[in-house]
Design an enzyme around this catalytic site. Structure first.
Site, PDB file in Angstrom:
ATOM      1  N   ASP A  32      55.063  62.858  25.079  1.00 54.81           N
ATOM      2  CA  ASP A  32      54.044  62.140  24.322  1.00 54.81           C
ATOM      3  C   ASP A  32      54.529  61.880  22.894  1.00 54.81           C
ATOM      4  O   ASP A  32      55.474  62.528  22.414  1.00 54.81           O
ATOM      5  CB  ASP A  32      52.770  63.010  24.306  1.00 54.81           C
ATOM      6  CG  ASP A  32      51.492  62.214  24.103  1.00 54.81           C
ATOM      7  OD1 ASP A  32      51.580  61.044  23.715  1.00 54.81           O
ATOM      8  OD2 ASP A  32      50.401  62.786  24.319  1.00 54.81           O
ATOM      9  N   ASP A  77      45.174  55.597  27.529  1.00 57.74           N
ATOM     10  CA  ASP A  77      44.218  56.712  27.512  1.00 57.74           C
ATOM     11  C   ASP A  77      42.855  56.264  28.013  1.00 57.74           C
ATOM     12  O   ASP A  77      41.994  57.090  28.302  1.00 57.74           O
ATOM     13  CB  ASP A  77      44.063  57.256  26.085  1.00 57.74           C
ATOM     14  CG  ASP A  77      45.165  58.253  25.756  1.00 57.74           C
ATOM     15  OD1 ASP A  77      45.925  58.626  26.662  1.00 57.74           O
ATOM     16  OD2 ASP A  77      45.260  58.650  24.584  1.00 57.74           O
TER      17      ASP A  77
HETATM   18  C1  DGJ Z   1      47.610  61.508  24.178  1.00 63.12           C
HETATM   19  C2  DGJ Z   1      47.881  61.210  25.624  1.00 63.12           C
HETATM   20  O1  DGJ Z   1      47.864  59.842  25.848  1.00 63.12           O
HETATM   21  C3  DGJ Z   1      46.871  61.965  26.468  1.00 63.12           C
HETATM   22  O2  DGJ Z   1      47.023  61.655  27.820  1.00 63.12           O
HETATM   23  C4  DGJ Z   1      47.050  63.434  26.220  1.00 63.12           C
HETATM   24  O3  DGJ Z   1      48.290  63.853  26.715  1.00 63.12           O
HETATM   25  C5  DGJ Z   1      46.910  63.757  24.750  1.00 63.12           C
HETATM   26  N1  DGJ Z   1      47.761  62.924  23.944  1.00 63.12           N
HETATM   27  C6  DGJ Z   1      47.226  65.202  24.493  1.00 63.12           C
HETATM   28  O4  DGJ Z   1      47.190  65.516  23.160  1.00 63.12           O
END
Ligand code: DGJ
Length: 781
Positions: A523, A593
């Site tokens: 990430d 997300d």
């Molecule tokens: C952002 C990601 O897109 C989410 O899926 C998740 O992993 C969060 N970060 C975790 O902090």
């Protein structure tokens, strides 16, 4: 091998190229592909300088005639008379030549031409008061150039004039390289071209070499210009977005002026995808019409300009974003630009996406040419957020395994003092309160359930509240003595610094060596701010835009070398880092997300314009959805997610027996269709965009043996029946049995019929209510 001025050596190289391809090329058919004998004949004819060469060719024509009938070919040739270079691959021909001024001038980019078609020596088009008419392949900013340059340099003596002329070239097995040099200074640019035999997708990049005795400052560098035939009819498609609203397909007419697609953020960004598609005219549809498209393989600040000049010449230039750019190139050093991949489709946007998907599967992804299908994944994020514990994760894993999940991924919250997003990033060891014996017990438990184990990491980031930041406050991107902006309470480590690269590689390698981890979700939840690099001299600081990305790529590359079975997902606050550069190093991407299944229809629709469904991760999550509070049925959520690589992000602890009973057959069905969905041929039958009330996609197995059709109704209105859809790509004569996955087809639909029947008679679904969906498999008997 270099051309001797008459073209003679080159022709023998081309012969070698053809012969090698004759043995190695995959056997995917392309309609208008000339045979090898055509190509060799062309080589012989165009190089007909003396009888010796012709005699040399004859045995080759004979020997290759039979072995190549329907094999796709790629070739690169040079005509010593016209000084035209030509690349042929798939259904595409690309040509450029050395004009009378010594510039490299674009000649043609479009449908494949006959081998003997005339491509004349290009002629410089400068007029008295206009100096930018000539469509060059790679123009330096100088000599009165008014169009977007490919390269702009400041020399230490104040000179900023750069005029690049042809010096030499080399043909090799994969394509061709052409060397340009400034008319008076030892700045050389080597342009690399290669074309894919199957799809005709061209890869272009440039390598800039400073052979002067002093450093030079590169202020702008791209992969080169891509010129289209002059016209005022073109329209542009591009993908824009933001966090939670990625890859929205946009369209605009191309008019005089410049459209800029870019990221200034140091990473790829949510705002625009580094991708474009240009339709020949407004009549181009999913199924018909010529489309030129391209995508940049770069995960840093990037820019693509689409410019129509005052004479309606349209040129596309893509590469490093020149905003705040300044790469000091020392004497005898080189800088390579990213690769820009470009292609041409003759049959609309559908064919465009099919070519892109096929190319990405066979040439871009780390496991290419045969990437494994994506396992069904469970991810803990939406269920637990930061509140992960050994016991809680094990309970989720038990339930995930029972419904058919193959990979269990623990998301954020497992390390250091990470209770929320204010602390812990940078300190990559398990939180011993949550995992008293480390990660091993959980991993063993997951393995015991027959799943593999994946872990979330955010390696480039650090919280102010962390041991790492307290120890190395200078490792972050910053300007000395200036504020350090935080986003999501975090800073960015400067991946351009070798010690930082070593640290990141070190902890990841340790994690992977000490634990059986099959998968990392990598990430990155913020972008550059105050992009300083005080450890190097002020002259070199702007190199951060290149060196950061190279550092990031280098760590992943080395990690994969040390752990060859490792798979990685690229995530950046959802889909903020999706591009062909990162796709070359990671196996899948987190699309957004925003997991609302209805919003996802348009996000996923846009995504597939540029990228293969194989990498498009899509989760089933809880209802009401956390992002927009919309409530939808479990089957609707499943069917939306099953159009990509399926995952689950639900809180399984809240699931009823009925949810479980519904989910199990869905997951089982997905396993039967996933190769078709992920690696087959996608048809976007009805778009979910522009307020559409109904949408439908179809994926067809490459051999036509199976098709999967999804249909979604947004809201039932006035009892209109849902529209009939017309599947594509089936075998006309084969009999296909219809098997429902979920939902129902309209009354009267047969359970079995020919491909012709399904494609021409069509198929209607029984969709009643709001947010309803159905899916069927058509399988050859
Ligand atoms: C952002 C990601 O897109 C989410 O899926 C998740 O992993 C969060 N970060 C975790 O902090």
């Amino acid at each position: 091998m270099l051309l001797d001025g008459t073209g003679s050596i080159v022709y023998f190289n081309v012969y070698n190229l053809v012969l090698v391809n004759c043995i190695r090329s995959p056997s995917i058919g392309f309609g208008h592909t000339p045979t090898y004998s055509d190509q060799i004949l062309e080589i012989c004819v165009t190089s007909f300088r003396n009888i010796v060469r012709l005699l040399y060719c004859i045995p080759m024509i004979v020997s290759c005639c039979d072995c190549v009938a329907s094999t796709p070919t790629a070739s690169a040739t040079y005509n010593g008379t016209t000084h035209v270079f030509r690349l042929d691959g798939g259904n595409v021909t690309y040509a450029f030549g050395v004009n009378n001024e010594g510039e490299l001038e674009s000649v043609y980019w479009g449908a494949r031409l006959a081998p003997t078609d005339p491509l004349e020596k290009p002629k410089h088009k400068g007029r008295a008061f206009e100096m930018d008419d000539t469509p060059q392949e790679f123009a330096g900013w100088g000599g009165g150039l008014l169009a977007e340059p490919s390269l702009k340099i400041s020399f230490p003596d104040g000179n900023r004039d750069l005029v690049l002329h042809y010096v030499s070239h080399e043909l090799d097995q994969g394509g061709l390289s052409v060397v340009l040099r400034d008319i008076s200074r030892d700045v050389f640019v080597t342009l690399h071209y290669s074309i894919d035999a199957a799809t005709g997708i061209l890869a272009r990049s440039a390598e800039i070499a400073n052979k002067t005795k002093t450093p030079i400052l590169i202020e702008q560098a791209s992969t080169g210009e891509w010129n289209l035939p002059p016209s005022s009819e073109y329209s542009l498609r591009y993908l824009s977005g933001r966090w939670g609203g990625e890859t929205q397909l946009q369209s605009r007419a191309i008019e005089q002026g410049t459209t800029v697609l870019e990221s200034r953020r140091g990473t790829t960004g949510h705002e625009f995808a580094p991708w474009f598609a240009i339709a020949q005219n407004s009549a181009v549809t999913e199924w018909d019409g010529e489309v030129w498209f391209g995508a940049l393989a770069w995960s840093g600040s990037w820019r693509i300009t689409i410019e129509q000049d005052s004479l309606q010449q349209v040129r596309i230039v893509g590469g490093f974003n020149p905003f705040d750019f300044g790469y000091e190139l020392k004497s005898n050093a080189t800088l390579s630009t990213p690769v820009l991949y470009g292609g041409v489709a003759q049959h609309g946007f559908s064919e465009m996406s099919q070519l892109e998907s096929s190319f990405q599967l066979t040439h871009i992804l780390p496991q290419s040419p045969h990437p494994k299908v994506r396992p069904v994944l469970y991810n803990s994020w939406e269920a637990t957020a930061f509140h992960v514990t050994e016991q809680g994760q094990e309970a989720l894993a038990n339930k995930a395994a029972a419904i058919g999940v193959e990979r269990f991924v623990m998301d954020d919250g497992w390390f250091s003092t990470r209770k929320d997003d204010h602390a812990g990033l940078g300190d990559w060891y398990p939180d011993l309160e949550k995992f008293p014996h480390g990660l091993k017990p959980l991993i063993d438990h997951v393995h015991g359930l027959g799943m593999d184990f994946g872990l979330w990491v955010e390696p480039e980031m650090v919280n102010e509240n962390s041991e790492l930041y307290r120890k190395h406050p200078d490792w972050i991107i910053h300007f000395d003595g200036r504020p350090r902006s935080q986003a999501r309470s975090q800073f960015m480590l400067n991946m351009a610094i070798p010690e930082v690269q070593a640290y990141v590689l070190g902890f990841l390698d340790k994690l992977l060596s000490e634990n059986e981890i099959a998968f990392l979700k990598w990430d990155a939840n913020r972008v550059f701010a105050e992009p300083g690099w005080p450890q190097v001299s002020p002259d070199e600081q702007k190199k951060i835009y290149v060196d950061y990305v190279e550092g990031y790529y280098g760590v992943i590359r080395e990690l994969r070398r040390r752990h060859p079975k490792l798979e990685i997902e690229s995530c950046s606050g959802g889909g903020g880092r999706v591009d062909l550069g990162v796709m070359g190093l990671t196996d899948e991407v987190w699309t957004s997300d925003n997991t609302d299944p209805f919003d996802r229809l348009s996000i996923q629709d846009g995504f597939t314009y540029a990228y293969t469904p194989q990498v498009m991760m899509a989760w089933v999550t809880d209802s009401p959805n956390w992002y927009d509070h919309r409530s939808t049925s479990l089957s609707y959520r499943f069917l939306s997610a099953m159009q990509g690589a399926l995952g689950l992000g639900v809180d399984l602890n809240k699931w009823t027996d009925q949810d479980i009973a519904e989910a199990k057959p869905m997951i089982a069905a997905y396993k039967r269709i996933r190769s078709t969905v992920q690696q087959g041929i996608l048809y976007r039958l009805v778009s979910p965009r522009d307020g559409s009330n109904f949408s439908s996609t179809e994926s067809v197995e490459n051999d036509g043996s199976q098709a999967v059709i999804f249909a979604f109704l947004h809201a039932e209105q006035m009892q209109y029946p849902s529209p009939t859809i017309f599947p594509r790509g089936l075998r006309e004569d084969a009999m296909y049995t219809l098997e429902p996955i979920s939902g129902a087809v309209a009354e009267g639909a047969p359970s079995s019929a020919s491909g012709a029947f399904w494609m021409h008679h069509g198929l209607a679904f029984k969709l009643e209510g709001d947010y309803v969906a159905a899916a069927v498999i058509l399988k050859v008997q």
